[in-house]
Design a protein around this motif. Sequence first.
Motif, PDB file in Angstrom:
ATOM      1  N   GLU A 268      13.634  -1.852   5.592  1.00 49.04           N
ATOM      2  CA  GLU A 268      14.266  -2.483   4.493  1.00 49.04           C
ATOM      3  C   GLU A 268      13.681  -2.641   3.298  1.00 49.04           C
ATOM      4  OE1 GLU A 268      16.905  -5.658   5.842  1.00 49.04           O
ATOM      5  OE2 GLU A 268      15.384  -5.672   7.324  1.00 49.04           O
ATOM      6  N   VAL A 269      12.202  -2.614   3.438  1.00 51.67           N
ATOM      7  CA  VAL A 269      11.424  -2.961   2.189  1.00 51.67           C
ATOM      8  C   VAL A 269      10.663  -1.892   1.621  1.00 51.67           C
ATOM      9  CG1 VAL A 269       9.660  -4.591   1.384  1.00 51.67           C
ATOM     10  CG2 VAL A 269      10.860  -5.232   3.123  1.00 51.67           C
ATOM     11  N   CYS A 270       9.953  -0.903   2.642  1.00 51.13           N
ATOM     12  CA  CYS A 270       9.457   0.221   1.754  1.00 51.13           C
ATOM     13  C   CYS A 270       9.827   1.577   2.681  1.00 51.13           C
ATOM     14  CB  CYS A 270       8.050  -0.106   1.861  1.00 51.13           C
ATOM     15  SG  CYS A 270       7.243  -0.413   3.255  1.00 51.13           S
ATOM     16  N   PRO A 271      11.030   2.000   2.694  1.00 45.28           N
ATOM     17  CA  PRO A 271      11.401   3.002   3.531  1.00 45.28           C
ATOM     18  C   PRO A 271      10.928   4.362   2.751  1.00 45.28           C
ATOM     19  CG  PRO A 271      13.322   2.407   2.411  1.00 45.28           C
ATOM     20  CD  PRO A 271      12.183   1.566   1.974  1.00 45.28           C
ATOM     21  N   VAL A 272       9.820   5.040   3.204  1.00 46.49           N
ATOM     22  CA  VAL A 272       9.425   6.174   2.817  1.00 46.49           C
ATOM     23  C   VAL A 272       9.996   7.491   3.398  1.00 46.49           C
ATOM     24  CG1 VAL A 272       7.159   7.880   2.517  1.00 46.49           C
ATOM     25  CG2 VAL A 272       7.200   5.155   2.225  1.00 46.49           C
ATOM     26  N   GLY A 273      10.833   8.377   2.461  1.00 52.25           N
ATOM     27  CA  GLY A 273      11.431   9.250   3.335  1.00 52.25           C
ATOM     28  C   GLY A 273      11.195  10.591   2.934  1.00 52.25           C
ATOM     29  N   ASN A 274      11.676  11.860   3.129  1.00 42.10           N
ATOM     30  CA  ASN A 274      11.283  13.073   2.722  1.00 42.10           C
ATOM     31  C   ASN A 274      12.463  13.700   2.049  1.00 42.10           C
ATOM     32  OD1 ASN A 274      12.712  13.453   5.043  1.00 42.10           O
ATOM     33  ND2 ASN A 274      11.144  14.432   6.176  1.00 42.10           N
ATOM     34  N   GLY A 275      13.557  13.096   1.754  1.00 40.32           N
ATOM     35  CA  GLY A 275      14.622  13.844   1.506  1.00 40.32           C
ATOM     36  C   GLY A 275      14.850  13.985  -0.070  1.00 40.32           C
ATOM     37  N   PRO A 276      16.155  14.273  -0.541  1.00 42.43           N
ATOM     38  CA  PRO A 276      16.257  14.665  -1.809  1.00 42.43           C
ATOM     39  C   PRO A 276      16.197  13.263  -2.970  1.00 42.43           C
ATOM     40  CG  PRO A 276      18.177  14.684  -0.820  1.00 42.43           C
ATOM     41  CD  PRO A 276      17.263  14.718   0.231  1.00 42.43           C
TER      42      PRO A 276
ATOM     43  N   ALA B 243       0.824  -1.309   0.231  1.00 46.63           N
ATOM     44  CA  ALA B 243       0.081   0.050   0.022  1.00 46.63           C
ATOM     45  C   ALA B 243       0.935   1.265   0.049  1.00 46.63           C
ATOM     46  CB  ALA B 243      -0.975  -0.189   1.233  1.00 46.63           C
ATOM     47  N   VAL B 244       1.881   1.248   1.051  1.00 53.38           N
ATOM     48  CA  VAL B 244       2.924   2.536   1.149  1.00 53.38           C
ATOM     49  C   VAL B 244       3.392   2.628  -0.456  1.00 53.38           C
ATOM     50  CG1 VAL B 244       4.882   3.087   1.861  1.00 53.38           C
ATOM     51  CG2 VAL B 244       3.183   2.365   3.476  1.00 53.38           C
ATOM     52  N   LEU B 245       4.059   1.450  -0.848  1.00 46.29           N
ATOM     53  CA  LEU B 245       4.930   1.908  -2.198  1.00 46.29           C
ATOM     54  C   LEU B 245       3.822   2.284  -3.393  1.00 46.29           C
ATOM     55  CD1 LEU B 245       7.252  -1.094  -2.129  1.00 46.29           C
ATOM     56  CD2 LEU B 245       7.756   1.629  -1.792  1.00 46.29           C
TER      57      LEU B 245
END
Lengths: 391, 570, 330
Positions: free
Chosen positions: B220-228, B36-38
Amino acid sequence: MGSWIPEFAMAMARWVQAVLPGLPHLLRGRWVEGGAALSLWLGLLALAVVRFDRILQAPGGRLDERVALLTLVLALGAVWGWSWRSGAGRGAASEEGEGNRGGILPGGWRAFRKNRMALLGLMMAVSFYLAMLLTPFLAPFDPLAMPAFDETGHASLRLAPPSPSHIMGTDQYSRDIFSRILYGARISLTIGLLAVGISVTLGTFLGAVAGYLGGVVDSVLMRLLDMFMAFPGIVLLLAVVALFEPSVFLVAAALALTQWPFTTRMVRGEILALREREFAEAARALGFSRVRILMRHLLPNAMPSVVVVATLGIGNAIVLEAGLSFLGLGVPAATPSWGTMVDHGRAYLLDAWWVVTFPGLAIVLAVLAFNLLGDGLRDALDPRQGGTVER
Amino acid sequence: MKRAVPCSLLIAVVLTACTEAHDATGRGAHAGFCEAVLAQVDSFMATVAGDRPGGARYGGMAVVGAPAELGGMNAFAHGDAGAVQHQMFVNLMTLVRYDEKLEPMAYLARSWDVSEDESELTFHLRDDIYWHDGHLTTAYDVAFTYLTAVDPRSGFPNPAFFQNYLPGEGGVEVVDSFTVRFRLRPHAEYMDPWRTVAIMPRHLLGDVPPEALARHPYGEVCPVGNGPFRFVSRSPGDRWVFGANPSFPPELGGGAYLDRYVYRVIPEQTTLLAELLTGGVDVHVAMFPNHARRAEAEPGLRVLSFPYRSVLFAGWNSRVGKLSDPRLRRALTLGVNRRQIMEGIHGEQAVLVNSGIPPVHWAFDPTLGDSFPYDPGRARDLLEAAGWTDRDGDGIREDPEGAPLRIELIMNQNQERQEVAEIMRVQLREVGVDLGPRVLEFGTLMGRITSPQRDFEGVLVSWEAEFRLDERDLFHSEAVDGLWAFSGTMDPVLDRHLDTLQLVVDRASAIPVWHAYQNRIMDVHPNTYLYSSYRRNGVRDRLRDVVMDARGEWASIREWWIAPEDRRTP
Amino acid sequence: MLLYAVRRVLGAVPLLLGVATVVFLVLALAPGDPASVYLKPGMSPETLEQIRRNLGLDAPLHVQYGRWLLSFLQGDFGQSLAGGMPVKDRILAVLPNTLLLASVALFLAFAAGILIGVVQAVRQHSLLDSVLSGGSLLFYSMPSFWLAIMMILVFSVNAGNVWGWPVSFPPSGIASDGHDLMGPMEQIRDRIRHLTLPALTLALVLAGGIARYVRSSMLEVMGQDYIRTARAKGLPEWRVVWKHALRNALIPVVTLMGVYVPLLLGGTVFIEYVFAWPGMGRLMVESILLEDYPVVLAGTFLFGAMVVLGNLLADLLYGVVDPRIRHGHG
């Protein structure tokens, strides 16, 4: 007038033949044996001359120096004695005698001698072990000395390419690689022998018991065997060595654990087959005890196959030990095993190829020797194979 | 055989039936979580794709090769060096960053205020930072990150970062959506944790029980970040693939120039060098010294080396009888030609040290660099004075009872450490000490030196210091039974220095205390400090504007760019 | 036949469980702590304890084993200790790579081995025989990691840069980094290029052993009466060799596959390490070093299962290939 010349010449010839072992064989056209004996003789003598001062010091020195001295003397004696017995005038008769001694291997030895590759393997293996025993005399430098880092500090000797003074170059500590390979032979070959020794002893014992007794014992053992064979050898090896602190004995024992199923299965098969042969039945009819039949009649006939497996196993063990060291899990670092040398030198592969290549070659040649030897033994001792195909 | 089959079938059936409803950790839920996240990330990225600037510099793919795998992007669980750098610079954001002078500058926090008495720290966050799935980053995320980090149940590896912040709810207050206030006891380098700890998404992880965070698939599987860079895919043990984040605010540079960044794991150093030489990777991290020399000679490659925060030292366990005598420890340092070892292995790219303070740190005392030069004569004198004499002529000293001076030095499988230990062994033999280097597997090594039994004599380790230096765990008397007090030092003068340094806030006043501390360390002499070496990284010329320094290899990744003509054809 | 196969497979299950149990015991008895990989400077003992608790390592041994066994029997191999990914996913991610490498290498090794063995048998005792014998034995004796490094040196670094050959191979990885951006033909070519060096290295090391076996089998067959009959009937030599002799000589060679499967799976470890091939071998090595026992146990079980299947396959093939036994099986 010229009558005394031929006699004198013949006496001289016989004298020369006596002093230079191998010469009679060469003269008779048996190149391999003659050449090997002669070069070994000359080589050992040369060693004795060049290292005379070290040899003089040996009797009062360390244990391995005394062993080396003993080996030198024995080797010289053995070469000379062999040449004397099998060369000077005995000729074909001695061959027959050798062939018929110990009736277990009829014709096997002869067939073995005919196989050039196998002889080569035997000679290589013998040379390795001789070199291993004679190391204190052969090695030009101390394998652990680091001239670059002692109080005076000659940094320029680090990673020196092969040269007359260091025939295989030096490593990153400016240690002589040739000497390290010689001393490393001890570790690698010892581990090989030890691992195979353990696995063959265990395997033969268990295989014989299972094959002869049969029934429940056999079933249980076969289950156990299957379990071990389904085991990824690498996993067991790594687990044991990585997690318990590695030492020469532990590495050898771990290697033995991966090898013993093969010996066991083979010995069991042989015993099963031999059990039904006539001579075994005869022995049973004569009332010999089971143990006696096993030990005196069956096992000796299974021995040739065991020897083959053992020889091939040594090569395998050496390669596996090198592999363990490559992953950083072999014997502790100070003792130079060939695998450790490859492991530590591989960072320098692209600028100093000799640090990795020579230990690698040593591994290849040692394993090759045992594989050739094992193959030759198998060809010679297996009655189904060997010989020429008729056309 | 005939009975084995039905038996095993029976067992399998029975056990399965008995444990039908067993799904303790809700793993089934996890499987759906990442999908779902990805999917959300993909859809958001599609909507903002048009925001990406179209200049000449934008585009291209860079590949970094390294020998070690990254743990993951979960700041609560993954504290290994590579992972932390990727959290800080690549996939996530921290509140502040360091500039070249190692002073904090704005990043996720637009600005910050400190109260007069330095007991309150207020951050004002940017309001235009979006998580890669479209949610806005807010002060609630920061508060969540702090509260989870200080919660002992989460297993966050560095709770010591916040030990002088007020604990629990009392330490943090969300003033409004973009303002967050922390309460703390005034102490030195209070901004440093906010440079390292990446802010975690509360909307994704807020409902997860703290104990389960370590094994949550987010990291490890779906790291959602806010970076560049946004996470694209990952092949475990092989590579991580990141793509540019078009929604990164233009004020901060508008995100990365590179369209794609790949982190490749290549465990064999020679293979990694081969990849660099053949153009398979653009950056080779953590090169061996001789490989670096080879790379420098190669056209089309350059080597970026910089002094780093790590220090190599041999730690002596002074709880062991013979090592409790400082004369012996001093003799060990004097009997080793540290400069020769250092230059032999690293050439010019290392600096001798006499304490755990790395030379790159502002607190380092440069006047102490040449103390304890190699002096085997003095080493022998000290050993004699300490009662060690060679009584049986074998070259190794013994004590009055005849026990030989044998010290076991343990280390892990790192090649450099093995080389150093070998040389130390040879040099110490000259002064009559039998040093026994021994390689242990990392877990076993850690076990021996951190367990209460302290079953070791000497240990050769490389210690990586944070910018916020704290050697309390190593040398303070109160910490002597903790994990890191290898040496077992208990010295009141050191304690006093350490206590003072905790509280002094500004650098200028701290420096004299640090210098006094380092002098005292040399007097007490708990360890034989060796050197601090540079980190070397090989970089292909086509990858431009790569700046690597003590802040980290990936600090400038947003500025890396490749000219259009140099880009790889996909 | 099918029933036989099924019986064999099911019978192997308790065996494999036994193997896994032994591995568990070895890992459990080993000194060292799986949580120690998480140690960081400045960490307190309480944090370490908490991490151990979070990973489920604080339970007594039999409880941990019981938990693992339970989840295992449900088809769930648990979660890796090194991060929490489900073990099944970790293994499934790398298993195809190893299978690809192993099967291609096996194919190459058998093809080369059979060819060399036949040639050696036909031209026995000639110079060619000796050369091939020596050569294959030489490669057979090489440590695979050493050969791998040499291959990289020659075919990757030197080929491209130093000697300017037109074809050089990438030193590592299963595919290039822009692989998913390539067209389908390009993708296939890319995968083949990356597969070449590792598969070739592995095949070289194995081919020698196969060749020897084929050679001796061929020699035995060629001495049989029916071969002489075929020649007497006037059949051309190549037909005699390839159609009649080889077919029969290959029968025992088929059983060799059963032996070579575990060899292959174990032998890929070094190849995968040097060529950075993300496969099972590397995963196992790394997991053992990290004491990540769920992965090790699952991998061991899987490995054992593949060995059992390999043996079964060999036995079935033997039944297929040798008409004499086909009718005897029930």
